[in-house]
Design a protein around this motif. Structure first.
Motif, short mmCIF file in Angstrom:
data_model
loop_
_atom_site.label_atom_id
_atom_site.label_comp_id
_atom_site.label_asym_id
_atom_site.label_seq_id
_atom_site.Cartn_x
_atom_site.Cartn_y
_atom_site.Cartn_z
N MET A 38 35.23 6.62 19.50
CA MET A 38 34.21 6.78 20.53
C MET A 38 34.33 5.70 21.60
O MET A 38 34.18 5.98 22.80
CB MET A 38 32.82 6.76 19.89
N ARG A 39 34.61 4.47 21.19
CA ARG A 39 34.80 3.39 22.17
C ARG A 39 36.00 3.68 23.08
O ARG A 39 35.94 3.43 24.29
CB ARG A 39 34.98 2.05 21.46
N LYS A 40 37.07 4.20 22.51
CA LYS A 40 38.25 4.55 23.32
C LYS A 40 37.92 5.66 24.30
O LYS A 40 38.35 5.64 25.45
CB LYS A 40 39.41 4.95 22.41
N ASP A 41 37.16 6.66 23.84
CA ASP A 41 36.76 7.75 24.73
C ASP A 41 35.91 7.23 25.88
O ASP A 41 36.10 7.62 27.04
CB ASP A 41 35.98 8.82 23.96
N LEU A 56 26.47 7.67 31.46
CA LEU A 56 26.75 8.09 30.09
C LEU A 56 25.51 7.94 29.21
O LEU A 56 25.20 8.82 28.41
CB LEU A 56 27.93 7.31 29.51
N ALA A 57 24.81 6.83 29.37
CA ALA A 57 23.61 6.59 28.57
C ALA A 57 22.57 7.68 28.82
O ALA A 57 21.94 8.17 27.88
CB ALA A 57 23.04 5.21 28.87
N LYS A 58 22.38 8.06 30.07
CA LYS A 58 21.44 9.14 30.39
C LYS A 58 21.88 10.45 29.75
O LYS A 58 21.07 11.19 29.22
CB LYS A 58 21.30 9.30 31.89
N THR A 59 23.17 10.72 29.82
CA THR A 59 23.71 11.95 29.23
C THR A 59 23.52 11.97 27.73
O THR A 59 23.16 13.00 27.15
CB THR A 59 25.22 12.08 29.56
N PHE A 60 23.72 10.83 27.08
CA PHE A 60 23.62 10.75 25.62
C PHE A 60 22.17 10.59 25.14
O PHE A 60 21.91 10.63 23.95
CB PHE A 60 24.44 9.56 25.09
N GLU A 61 21.26 10.36 26.08
CA GLU A 61 19.84 10.12 25.77
C GLU A 61 19.66 8.88 24.88
O GLU A 61 18.94 8.90 23.88
CB GLU A 61 19.20 11.35 25.13
N VAL A 62 20.37 7.81 25.25
CA VAL A 62 20.20 6.50 24.62
C VAL A 62 19.97 5.49 25.75
O VAL A 62 20.23 5.78 26.91
CB VAL A 62 21.43 6.08 23.77
N THR A 63 19.49 4.31 25.40
CA THR A 63 19.29 3.30 26.44
C THR A 63 20.64 2.75 26.89
O THR A 63 21.62 2.75 26.14
CB THR A 63 18.42 2.14 25.91
N GLU A 64 20.66 2.29 28.12
CA GLU A 64 21.89 1.69 28.64
C GLU A 64 22.26 0.46 27.81
O GLU A 64 23.44 0.21 27.55
CB GLU A 64 21.70 1.31 30.10
N LEU A 80 21.09 7.66 14.23
CA LEU A 80 20.60 8.56 15.27
C LEU A 80 21.40 8.41 16.56
O LEU A 80 21.83 9.40 17.15
CB LEU A 80 19.11 8.30 15.54
N ASN A 81 21.62 7.17 17.00
CA ASN A 81 22.38 6.95 18.22
C ASN A 81 23.84 7.36 18.05
O ASN A 81 24.47 7.86 18.99
CB ASN A 81 22.28 5.49 18.66
N PHE A 82 24.38 7.17 16.86
CA PHE A 82 25.74 7.62 16.57
C PHE A 82 25.84 9.13 16.78
O PHE A 82 26.77 9.62 17.44
CB PHE A 82 26.12 7.26 15.13
N LYS A 87 27.87 13.58 19.77
CA LYS A 87 27.63 14.93 20.29
C LYS A 87 27.88 14.97 21.80
O LYS A 87 28.53 15.88 22.32
CB LYS A 87 26.20 15.36 19.98
N GLY A 88 27.39 13.96 22.51
CA GLY A 88 27.58 13.89 23.96
C GLY A 88 29.04 13.76 24.35
O GLY A 88 29.50 14.40 25.30
N LEU A 89 29.78 12.92 23.63
CA LEU A 89 31.20 12.76 23.94
C LEU A 89 31.97 14.06 23.71
O LEU A 89 32.85 14.42 24.50
CB LEU A 89 31.81 11.63 23.09
N ASN A 90 31.66 14.74 22.62
CA ASN A 90 32.33 16.02 22.35
C ASN A 90 32.05 17.03 23.46
O ASN A 90 32.94 17.77 23.89
CB ASN A 90 31.91 16.58 20.99
N HIS A 91 30.81 17.04 23.96
CA HIS A 91 30.45 17.95 25.05
C HIS A 91 31.21 17.58 26.33
O HIS A 91 31.75 18.46 27.02
CB HIS A 91 28.94 17.90 25.29
#
Length: 107
Positions: A38-41, A56-64, A80-82, A87-91
């Protein structure tokens, strides 16, 4: 003879608990390996596609802050954040593939 029957449920329970512990350890290791990917992506998205951590944070619905600490400080994610980021990265990967294969109005 009776002692064998008393000990057997104890051994069976112990084996079951060991199996569960082994499964949890394996699950944790897999999560850590997946976080490396995920870090590489995220690095690719930032450098090649110029997508900011804020977007990216907005897209993933996590805080920056969560995303920044995960990416820059190499911190591990909560479960939960994982799931949200994975899920967001796969999308995003699917959408990038679609965008790269898009031929414009000819499609």
């Amino acid at each position: 003879m009776t002692k064998g029957f008393v000990i057997y449920p104890f051994i069976a329970r112990l084996a079951h608990l060991w199996s569960q512990k082994s499964h949890l350890i394996l699950e944790r290791e897999m999560k850590e390996i997946e976080q490396i990917k995920m870090r590489k992506d995220i690095d690719i998205l930032r450098n090649e596609y110029r997508i900011s951590l804020r977007s990216l944070a907005k897209t993933f619905e996590v805080t920056e802050r969560t995303l920044r600490e995960f990416f820059e400080m190499q911190r591990n994610l909560s479960d939960l954040n994982f799931l949200r980021i994975n899920k967001g990265l796969n999308h995003i990967k699917k959408e990038i593939t679609n965008a790269e294969n898009y031929r414009g109005f000819n499609d």
